[in-house]
Write an enzyme that holds these catalytic residues in place. Structure first.
Site, PDB file in Angstrom:
ATOM      1  N   ASP A 116       2.868 -10.387 -13.506  1.00  0.00           N
ATOM      2  CA  ASP A 116       2.697 -11.798 -13.173  1.00  0.00           C
ATOM      3  C   ASP A 116       3.184 -12.696 -14.300  1.00  0.00           C
ATOM      4  O   ASP A 116       3.768 -13.741 -14.050  1.00  0.00           O
ATOM      5  CB  ASP A 116       1.224 -12.101 -12.854  1.00  0.00           C
ATOM      6  N   GLU A 164      -1.902 -13.528 -17.674  1.00  0.00           N
ATOM      7  CA  GLU A 164      -0.877 -13.404 -16.638  1.00  0.00           C
ATOM      8  C   GLU A 164      -0.097 -14.685 -16.403  1.00  0.00           C
ATOM      9  O   GLU A 164       0.847 -14.704 -15.625  1.00  0.00           O
ATOM     10  CB  GLU A 164      -1.526 -12.986 -15.312  1.00  0.00           C
ATOM     11  N   CYS A 195      -0.962  -4.012 -19.119  1.00  0.00           N
ATOM     12  CA  CYS A 195      -1.084  -3.117 -17.961  1.00  0.00           C
ATOM     13  C   CYS A 195      -0.073  -3.430 -16.857  1.00  0.00           C
ATOM     14  O   CYS A 195      -0.223  -2.976 -15.733  1.00  0.00           O
ATOM     15  CB  CYS A 195      -2.504  -3.149 -17.411  1.00  0.00           C
ATOM     16  N   HIS A 253       0.820  -1.220   0.000  1.00  0.00           N
ATOM     17  CA  HIS A 253       0.000   0.000   0.000  1.00  0.00           C
ATOM     18  C   HIS A 253       0.838   1.247   0.000  1.00  0.00           C
ATOM     19  O   HIS A 253       0.541   2.220  -0.671  1.00  0.00           O
ATOM     20  CB  HIS A 253      -0.855   0.065   1.279  1.00  0.00           C
TER      21      HIS A 253
HETATM   22  C1  PEP Z   1       0.281  -7.708 -13.535  1.00  0.00           C
HETATM   23  O1  PEP Z   1       0.398  -8.812 -12.993  1.00  0.00           O
HETATM   24  O2  PEP Z   1       1.034  -7.301 -14.439  1.00  0.00           O
HETATM   25  C2  PEP Z   1      -0.771  -6.773 -13.093  1.00  0.00           C
HETATM   26  C3  PEP Z   1      -1.001  -5.672 -13.749  1.00  0.00           C
HETATM   27  O3  PEP Z   1      -1.467  -7.102 -11.978  1.00  0.00           O
HETATM   28  P1  PEP Z   1      -0.891  -6.956 -10.489  1.00  0.00           P
HETATM   29  O4  PEP Z   1       0.416  -6.213 -10.589  1.00  0.00           O
HETATM   30  O5  PEP Z   1      -1.909  -6.223  -9.721  1.00  0.00           O
HETATM   31  O6  PEP Z   1      -0.730  -8.370 -10.084  1.00  0.00           O
HETATM   32 MG    MG Z   2      -1.246  -9.571 -11.761  1.00  0.00          MG
END
Ligand code: PEP
Ligand code: MG
Length: 756
Positions: A629, A605, A676, A364
């Site tokens: 991921d 992912e 993303c 956080h």
């Molecule tokens: C990712 O895994 O790239 C993602 C955007 O999700 P998080 O970072 O929240 O796991």
């Molecule tokens: Mg992720």
């Protein structure tokens, strides 16, 4: 052997300082192996020499003075070979180097083993004996095992600067220290350390110069007296209920307070220049380590008693708010585990940087710091929190590094970088409202990732074309129970309304892995391969449906919402999620809400989703690659483990090929493909993603400006050529170097740092 090994390590770990630890180590090894000499040589990298730092059996006056060049002698040979060398007569070996000062002529038998930590040779440990003989296999194995454990202790001493102080020649550099963690929020922060600590935690009390020595000592004695009185009252109340041995505990406490040297030791610490809490913490630590190092189990248990007493005294010492942080004009906030509220409490305009010993870029605090644009480094496990109070600190949020007490030249270098950053920021601001279009007129949509109410305004300021990822778990993590549907609706509504008519992709709950909910504990051996993301929500349709209903209700009249599913590994999961979404949609419409069925997408992912991208794309409206991921699962590297952080690289050729396959499969089904993960916010990677034909890139608000700049100053044609070139390369390191060179050549060198 194992017991002996454990005892040596325990004793070494509980030594007062590193030098004592080394002395204990050589003495105990010589004893354990019944050999005449044992010595430790540690590598002074600055001068390229192994330095004798502790010995039993060689000339003790040579400690700190005897230096063996890195490529000379048997010591050098052990380091070069990175394996033990066992000789019955070392003097006959061609690499034998006679060092007169060492007085080792009498020794013949030699066994040396390297001290290696994370592939780096830190030193060499040797044992010697007069009689020519070969050390036997079990002795060699013993020394090797011990060396692996000692290497970790030495690496720690290197990180804290204790090692440098042992090397006479490099003393001029000893105060300038560098620590590594993981990047939490990009940027460079320069200021003074302010350590935040729990008032009851002895281990994190910072050192501090006392303002008034006599007042500190007075306070100390008053605190001792107060604890004595507390214990007396406690004992009085409890005595009738206690058995004999339980009463003895209270008596032992009282004895420590009344007769022990503890108060005197703390007083000495104060006179030597530390405030009472700091001096107390040090004195308690010495006692605890000594007790913990003892063979006697009963005495080891007493260490806990001493700690308990220490905490009680500390509580009195810190009364009257002495623990309240003294913020500086440019505060670098430092703590073991910082909470978002710690950041919020720093007076406005004073927070220059954040350092957390624990946590990762997903914590956080890191998310909030990114939202507040405060340079942050997380997971700096080796950082000596106690000594950073008031010290000059530079936080390098790009590389995840911290520089303490920098030299004037280093400070100048960072000041120059900071000035460059400010200039670049101004230039980026000027093009904030322009689209990301290449010089040869190719457009790619830039979106933002958000996850915290507070960062909506920051995200809007970046001028994105929408939200490519809203991480819904943040409101879930910040509560002590699941948020109600209405609570969720309000949060999502605020987000959707702030960005309307721009599209907003809301991801369904993605907890588990490294994001456990405090009120929904999951105990697993392999959390990243366990119950996380959509696996949890499909197993708990009541949680999933409540969230979907909240999202749908929130979208009424705006219709700019899209829904995204995390951690999908199988088409059945998508089918089931779609069924639940349709159910929620019907229910919400039945309730009277006039909502449209949102577009739905799947996150790619995990490798299975890459191979099934086409089947997944058939079922939904868009795909979005979660490269954080995906990199972790393709490379089998835990994204939060600093020990393997050097292996985690989204530019790995295997990851790049997976990305291309996803785009290709998604487009074959005529679907929008986005990305993303963090790599979308790296200007150099963004050029490759552009060439791969991604339709949009979603990133942190702080990266949007730099990526937009890179795209507007490059051509799609050049990016395609770059992609073609890197695809012939076999390692991430080569690819990164090649990309950085290309950016330099295009006059975009100032963006490179941001890509870290
Ligand atoms: C990712 O895994 O790239 C993602 C955007 O999700 P998080 O970072 O929240 O796991
Ligand atoms: Mg992720």
């Amino acid at each position: 052997m194992l017991t002996m090994l454990r005892h040596i390590i325990q004793e070494v770990s509980s030594a007062q300082d590193f030098s004592e630890a080394l002395n204990i180590m050589v003495r105990r090894i010589a004893n354990a192996l019944a050999t005449e000499a044992c010595s430790a040589f540690l590598l002074d990298r600055h001068n390229g020499e192994y330095v004798l730092v502790a010995t039993q059996g060689l000339n003790p006056k040579g400690v700190g003075k005897i230096r063996v060049p890195i490529d000379k002698g048997l010591i050098g040979l052990v380091g070069e070979r990175e394996e033990p060398i066992n000789l019955d007569d070392a003097t006959k070996h061609p690499r034998f180097l006679h060092v007169a000062e060492a007085k080792e002529e009498a020794y013949h038998a030699f066994l040396g083993t390297p001290l290696i930590y994370h592939r780096q040779v830190l030193g060499v440990l040797i044992v010697q004996q007069r009689e020519p003989r070969k050390y036997d296999e079990s002795e060699e194995a013993f020394l090797v095992t011990l060396a692996t454990q000692l290497a970790a202790i030495i690496a720690h001493a290197e990180a804290t600067g204790e090692l440098a102080t042992l090397f006479e020649k490099s003393q001029t550099k000893k105060h300038e220290l560098v620590y590594s963690g993981v990047p939490g929020s990009p940027g460079i922060g320069m200021g003074a350390g302010v350590v935040i600590y729990a008032p009851s935690d002895l281990d994190t009390v910072p050192d501090h110069e006392p303002e008034d020595i006599d007042a500190e000592i007075e306070m100390l004695h008053a605190s001792f007296a107060a604890v004595r009185e507390d214990l007396r009252l406690l004992a009085e109340r409890l005595y009738p209920l206690l058995a004999e041995d339980e009463r003895a505990l209270f008596e032992a406490y009282q004895r420590i307070l009344e007769t022990s040297e503890l108060a005197k030791e703390v007083e000495d610490g104060i006179r030597a220049g530390n405030w009472a809490p700091g001096a107390l913490s040090k004195a308690i630590d010495v006692h605890v380590r000594r007790l913990e190092g003892l063979d006697n189990e009963y005495m080891r248990e007493r260490a806990e008693d001493i700690k308990d007493l220490g905490r009680r005294i500390l509580a009195y010492l810190l009364k009257n708010d002495r623990a309240a942080p003294q913020y500086r004009e440019k505060t670098i906030l430092i703590g073991e585990t910082l909470a978002p509220t710690d950041l919020a409490e720093v007076p406005e305009g004073c927070l220059a940087g954040v350092i957390s010993a624990k946590g990762s870029g997903n914590s956080h605090v890191a998310i909030l710091a990114r939202a507040m644009k405060v340079p942050t480094v997380m997971g700096v496990s080796d950082i000596p929190l106690q000594v950073l109070q008031g010290k000059e600190v530079i936080v390098d949020g790009y590389y995840g590094q911290i520089h303490v007490s920098p030299s004037p030249s280093l400070r100048e270098e960072f000041e120059r970088l900071l000035a460059e950053e400010l200039k670049l920021d101004e230039e980026l601001d000027a093009i904030r409202d322009l689209p990301a279009v290449t010089e040869d007129n190719h457009h790619i949509a830039l979106m933002v990732n958000t996850g915290l109410g507070a960062d909506i305004s920051m995200a809007l300021q970046a001028g994105p074309e929408g939200v490519g990822l809203y991480r819904t778990e943040i409101p879930f993590l910040m509560r002590d129970r699941f948020p109600s549907t209405e609570e969720q609706r309000i949060i999502y509504r605020q987000l959707l309304a702030s960005f309307a008519p721009r599209p907003v992709i809301i991801r369904t709950l993605d907890v588990g892995g490294d994001k456990p909910l405090p009120y929904f504990p999951i105990k697993e051996d392999n959390p990243f391969l366990g119950w996380r993301g959509i696996r949890i929500t499909l197993d708990h349709p009541e949680i999933f449906l409540a969230q979907l209903r909240a999202m749908l209700r929130a979208s009424e009249g705006l219709n700019n919402m899209r829904v995204m599913l995390p951690m999908v590994t199988d088409v059945q999961e998508v089918d089931e999620a779609l069924r639940l979404l349709r159910k929620a949609y019907t229910e919400v419409r039945d309730e009277g809400y006039d909502v449209e069925m949102p577009q739905i997408g799947v996150m790619i992912e995990v490798p299975s989703a890459v191979y099934q991208a086409r089947a997944l794309a058939k079922r939904v409206d868009f795909l979005s690659v979660g490269s954080n991921d995906l990199t972790q699962y393709i490379l089998a590297v835990d994204r939060n483990n600093p020990r393997v952080a050097n292996l985690y690289d989204s530019l790995h050729p295997a990851v790049l090929r997976a990305l291309m396959q996803v785009v290709d499969n998604g487009h074959q089904e005529g679907k929008h493909v986005s990305i993303c993960g963090e790599m979308a916010g790296d200007p150099a990677s963004a050029l490759l993603l552009l060439a791969m034909e991604f339709d949009s890139l979603s990133m942190n608000a702080s990266s949007v400006g730099r990526v937009r700049w890179a795209i507007r100053h490059f051509t799609k044609k050049k990016a395609a050529k770059l992609l073609h070139e890197v695809l012939s390369m076999e390692s991430a390191v080569m690819i990164r170097c090649h990309l950085e060179l290309a950016l330099e050549r295009a006059g975009l060198g100032n963006l490179i740092r941001a890509g870290r």
